[in-house]
Design a protein around this motif. Structure first.
Motif, PDB file in Angstrom:
ATOM      1  N   ASP A   1       0.858  -1.219  -0.047  1.00  0.00           N
ATOM      2  CA  ASP A   1       0.200  -0.127   0.097  1.00  0.00           C
ATOM      3  C   ASP A   1       0.860   1.363   0.118  1.00  0.00           C
TER       4      ASP A   1
ATOM      5  N   SER B   1      -1.245   6.507  -3.908  1.00  0.00           N
ATOM      6  CA  SER B   1      -2.650   6.876  -4.398  1.00  0.00           C
ATOM      7  C   SER B   1      -3.215   6.084  -5.336  1.00  0.00           C
TER       8      SER B   1
ATOM      9  N   CYS C   1      -7.526   3.156   5.523  1.00  0.00           N
ATOM     10  CA  CYS C   1      -7.067   3.978   4.412  1.00  0.00           C
ATOM     11  C   CYS C   1      -8.355   4.769   3.761  1.00  0.00           C
TER      12      CYS C   1
ATOM     13  N   ARG D   1      -8.239   8.457   2.889  1.00  0.00           N
ATOM     14  CA  ARG D   1      -7.075   8.938   2.102  1.00  0.00           C
ATOM     15  C   ARG D   1      -7.935   9.683   0.972  1.00  0.00           C
TER      16      ARG D   1
ATOM     17  N   TRP E   1     -10.266   8.582  -2.102  1.00  0.00           N
ATOM     18  CA  TRP E   1     -10.613   7.061  -1.784  1.00  0.00           C
ATOM     19  C   TRP E   1     -12.105   7.157  -2.017  1.00  0.00           C
TER      20      TRP E   1
ATOM     21  N   ARG F   1       3.476   0.390   5.984  1.00  0.00           N
ATOM     22  CA  ARG F   1       2.998   1.433   5.450  1.00  0.00           C
ATOM     23  C   ARG F   1       4.100   2.645   5.593  1.00  0.00           C
TER      24      ARG F   1
END
Length: 372
Positions: free
Chosen positions: A98, A103, A157, A160, A163, A227
């Motif tokens: 990830d 992105s 996530c 983010r 998303w 991450r």
């Protein structure tokens, strides 16, 4: 194309095994634990590297494979049971992927795909040790962890930028619940089998709740750690992806420096041996052959003491001092000469790489300096 992929896979597997296997034996003497770490590191490293392409995939595969292999060896060296080892290893692998993809993973579908690939790679990595141990009852454990690991990763996530999915899919939630139950059963059956847990209903229920919380927390922590690690390391290790370009320019000067340095060592080894031959006792404890004199000369060139013997007479000390001055002078003078000769070539490589990465233009001086 197939041959190229095979060679790239070997280029990833060799350094991963070279690092992970000795590290595993430094942690534990159990061959099974070492095989777990090496298998996971090789499978994940080669899989990620081949998916990354020929440009940067090799270095990426080596980096991620090494991290996963070392982490798995650490976990396997301190705990037992595939059902305990797999969740943090899978969480770490998904976190690394990830952080690497960034992105481009913008929804539960993307996270589920990457988690499935990571779990399949871990399944392949753990298969040899299960076959060697004579049983494959835990063979599908990584795949069983996939739904709820994807759910955890998506929940961590979902804030983010970019998303797409505000809520996790119902099918993913149902799959997480359905696969978590068999995993808990396997872990609790192992506890009961080894007498660490009674067969009473209440202790088993309490252990199930604690185990669920522990698995989720451990997997989430491993995901976040992976991450953070890859996000921090990736820009700092980017230079290794272009290392071959710089080595082509520096190979000849480095070889010239090594030849000159070794020549000084060999010449002074002869001087030391000759002085001791004509002036016995010039070196305290001397008495070895040419191998000893070469070793003494090598350590002296590095300004390090040699354990076997040392200069005792004035002539020996003068000779050792002259050797040290010449060695240091050779390193300084040649380094300055090499940098002045290859500096423009390195600048051209930096400008070209900056243009390829979109960090500047071919005629922009800032594009070159930003890479330096």
């Amino acid at each position: 194309m197939l041959n190229h992929s095979i060679w790239r896979a070997l280029a990833i597997a060799a350094p991963v095994a070279l690092i992970v296997v000795p590290f595993g034996y430094a942690i534990t003497g159990d061959h099974s634990d070492v095989l777990k770490g090496a298998g996971c590191g090789l499978a994940v490293g080669v899989g990620v590297g081949l998916r990354g392409g020929s440009r940067s995939g090799t270095w990426t595969g080596v980096l991620i494979g090494t991290i996963v292999g070392i982490a798995t060896s650490l976990i396997a060296g301190h705990v037992t049971g595939f059902a305990i080892i797999v969740p943090p290893a899978l969480g770490l692998a998904v976190g690394l992927i990830d952080g690497l993809r960034g992105s481009s993973l913008s929804g539960y579908r993307d996270i589920s795909r990457e988690t499935f690939i990571a779990s399949a790679l871990l399944t392949l990595g753990l298969l040899p040790v299960q076959i060697a141990s004579g049983g494959v009852r835990f063979a599908l454990t990584p795949l069983g962890c996939m739904p709820w690991m994807a759910l955890i990763a998506g929940l961590l996530c979902h804030r983010r930028e970019g998303w797409r999915d505000p809520r996790p899919p119902r099918l993913l939630v149902l799959g997480a619940v359905a696969t978590l139950a068999p995993l808990l059963f396997l872990m609790l059956s192992e506890e009961i089998r080894y007498g660490r847990l009674t067969r009473a209903f209440l202790p088993i229920l309490q252990a199930a709740g604690f185990t669920t919380i522990w698995l989720v927390a451990l997997s989430a922590t491993a995901f976040l750690l992976g991450r953070v690690v890859i996000t921090w390391l990736q820009p700092r290790l980017r230079v290794y992806g272009h290392l071959a370009d710089y080595l082509r320019v520096m190979w000849v000067p480095i070889g010239g420096f090594a030849v000159g340095y070794l020549t000084i060592i060999v010449v002074f080894a002869g001087f030391y041996g000759m002085l001791e031959r004509f002036q016995p006792g010039a070196f305290a404890g001397a008495g070895g052959g040419i191998t000893e004199w070469l070793s003494f000369s090598f350590f002296n060139a590095l300004a390090q003491d040699y354990a076997n013997f040392a200069p005792a007479s004035v002539g020996a000390r003068v000779l050792v001092g002259a050797h040290l001055i010449l060695s240091v002078g050779w390193a300084l003078v040649l380094f300055a000469a090499v940098m002045s000769s290859i500096g423009p070539k390195l600048d051209r490589i930096a400008r070209r790489l900056a243009v390829e990465d979109g960090e500047g233009s071919d005629d922009s001086p800032t594009g070159a300096t930003s890479r330096g």
